[in-house]
Scaffold this active site. Structure first.
Site, short mmCIF file in Angstrom:
data_model
loop_
_atom_site.label_atom_id
_atom_site.label_comp_id
_atom_site.label_asym_id
_atom_site.label_seq_id
_atom_site.Cartn_x
_atom_site.Cartn_y
_atom_site.Cartn_z
N LYS A 15 0.83 -1.21 0.00
CA LYS A 15 0.00 0.00 0.00
C LYS A 15 0.87 1.27 0.00
O LYS A 15 0.59 2.21 -0.73
CB LYS A 15 -0.92 0.04 1.23
CG LYS A 15 -1.90 -1.12 1.31
CD LYS A 15 -2.88 -0.96 2.46
CE LYS A 15 -2.26 -0.99 3.84
NZ LYS A 15 -1.63 -2.28 4.21
N ARG A 90 -9.40 0.72 9.04
CA ARG A 90 -8.98 -0.62 9.45
C ARG A 90 -10.02 -1.30 10.33
O ARG A 90 -9.82 -2.45 10.69
CB ARG A 90 -7.67 -0.54 10.22
CG ARG A 90 -6.41 -0.71 9.36
CD ARG A 90 -5.25 -0.38 10.24
NE ARG A 90 -4.06 -1.12 10.03
CZ ARG A 90 -2.96 -0.64 9.43
NH1 ARG A 90 -2.96 0.55 8.90
NH2 ARG A 90 -1.87 -1.37 9.35
N ARG A 128 11.50 -5.71 4.37
CA ARG A 128 11.28 -4.29 4.02
C ARG A 128 12.28 -3.37 4.73
O ARG A 128 12.56 -3.53 5.91
CB ARG A 128 9.85 -3.93 4.41
CG ARG A 128 9.48 -2.48 4.21
CD ARG A 128 8.00 -2.29 4.09
NE ARG A 128 7.25 -2.75 5.25
CZ ARG A 128 5.91 -2.78 5.27
NH1 ARG A 128 5.22 -2.41 4.20
NH2 ARG A 128 5.28 -3.20 6.34
N ARG A 162 11.72 -1.13 10.19
CA ARG A 162 10.70 -0.78 11.17
C ARG A 162 10.67 -1.78 12.33
O ARG A 162 10.73 -2.98 12.11
CB ARG A 162 9.32 -0.79 10.49
CG ARG A 162 9.03 0.46 9.72
CD ARG A 162 7.81 0.32 8.86
NE ARG A 162 6.64 -0.20 9.54
CZ ARG A 162 5.43 -0.27 8.98
NH1 ARG A 162 5.24 0.19 7.76
NH2 ARG A 162 4.41 -0.75 9.64
N ARG A 173 0.55 -8.60 13.51
CA ARG A 173 -0.10 -7.65 12.60
C ARG A 173 -0.97 -8.37 11.58
O ARG A 173 -2.05 -7.90 11.23
CB ARG A 173 0.96 -6.79 11.91
CG ARG A 173 1.60 -5.80 12.87
CD ARG A 173 2.83 -5.18 12.30
NE ARG A 173 2.54 -4.35 11.15
CZ ARG A 173 3.43 -4.06 10.20
NH1 ARG A 173 4.64 -4.54 10.26
NH2 ARG A 173 3.07 -3.30 9.20
P1 AMP Z 1 1.04 0.55 8.90
O1 AMP Z 1 2.30 1.29 8.59
O2 AMP Z 1 -0.13 1.01 8.10
O3 AMP Z 1 1.21 -0.95 8.86
O4 AMP Z 1 0.68 0.91 10.42
C1 AMP Z 1 1.58 0.65 11.48
C2 AMP Z 1 0.82 0.59 12.79
O5 AMP Z 1 0.17 1.85 13.05
C3 AMP Z 1 -0.31 -0.44 12.85
O6 AMP Z 1 0.17 -1.74 13.14
C4 AMP Z 1 -1.18 0.14 13.96
O7 AMP Z 1 -0.62 -0.08 15.22
C5 AMP Z 1 -1.09 1.64 13.67
N1 AMP Z 1 -2.15 2.05 12.71
C6 AMP Z 1 -1.97 2.51 11.44
N2 AMP Z 1 -3.16 2.80 10.86
C7 AMP Z 1 -4.11 2.53 11.78
C8 AMP Z 1 -5.52 2.59 11.79
N3 AMP Z 1 -6.20 3.00 10.70
N4 AMP Z 1 -6.17 2.23 12.91
C9 AMP Z 1 -5.51 1.83 14.02
N5 AMP Z 1 -4.18 1.71 14.07
C10 AMP Z 1 -3.46 2.06 12.97
#
Ligand code: AMP
Length: 218
Positions: A15, A90, A128, A162, A173
């Site tokens: 994404k 989400r 990554r 990360r 996750r």
């Molecule tokens: P991502 O980089 O999109 O994988 O997001 C990393 C982390 O940020 C996730 O594992 C969640 O802990 C938090 N996070 C990101 N987007 C959301 C969301 N829309 N709702 C809740 N937590 C989020």
């Protein structure tokens, strides 16, 4: 009608890479809740202290916090003619909020799922790396930088891995995604708002499909 482009898909589906490409080609703001929370968790604030352990355990940040952040960010002037959401919504509550927001802003939601088989996702995340200067995303297995662990564009900069892309958190996750986020795909499909692209190809090939969807009138 201006669009809210919602990039859906599991963690590791690509994404962020596609959101960056859309941003570069169409000049729409890329709104990544993950990036916003990663920046936010570094601060010395009560909110950072609340968010940090959740992210590091692969769990979601509470809906009220997430919704507040998205509402604020999307109300800025650069979002007027549309924007790209990467990592939001989400949960069902977030999807409901987005629908309300789209109506208020007079925009149309267009959801695109980047579909990648589960067995590939963990390797994508564990491999990554990203450049802390320009945000470019690499993968040591699938898209390595020219020189070991440094950005092609910023050769003095070590790439970043990360914290939540380490093997243990990756499984958490993926579980969180299956439980809380995957059901939203049915919801968007039922509302006839979802298109699916095959996310196992090269980023540029995936992007071509996404651009065709986004620039169509539907
Ligand atoms: P991502 O980089 O999109 O994988 O997001 C990393 C982390 O940020 C996730 O594992 C969640 O802990 C938090 N996070 C990101 N987007 C959301 C969301 N829309 N709702 C809740 N937590 C989020």
């Amino acid at each position: 009608m201006y669009k809210i482009i919602v990039l859906m898909g599991a963690p590791g589906a690509g994404k962020g890479t596609q959101a960056r490409l859309l941003h570069e080609h169409l000049n729409l703001p890329q709104i990544s809740t993950g990036d916003m929370f990663r920046a936010l968790k570094e601060a010395h604030t009560p909110l950072a202290a609340e968010v940090r352990p959740l992210m590091e355990a692969g769990q979601l940040v509470p809906d009220d916090v997430t919704i507040r952040v998205v509402r604020e960010r999307t109300s800025r002037a650069d979002c007027k003619t549309g924007y790209i959401l990467d990592g939001f919504p989400r949960t069902p509550a977030q999807a409901a909020m987005l629908e309300k927001l789209a109506a208020e802003q007079g925009k149309k939601i267009q959801a695109i799922e980047i579909e990648v088989p589960r067995e590939l996702l963990a390797k994508r995340m564990v491999g990554r790396r990203n450049c802390p200067v320009c945000g470019e995303i690499y993968n040591i297995y699938f898209r390595p930088p020219k020189n070991d662990n440094v950005c092609d564009l910023h050769p003095d900069t070590q790439l970043n891995h990360r914290v939540d892309d380490k093997a243990d958190t990756v499984q958490a996750r993926l579980f969180t995604y299956e439980e809380q986020t995957r059901p939203l795909l049915n919801y968007y499909q039922g509302a006839n708002l979802l298109q699916v692209v095959n996310g196992t190809r090269e980023p540029e090939a995936i992007y071509k499909d996404i651009e065709t969807i986004v620039t169509s009138d539907s």
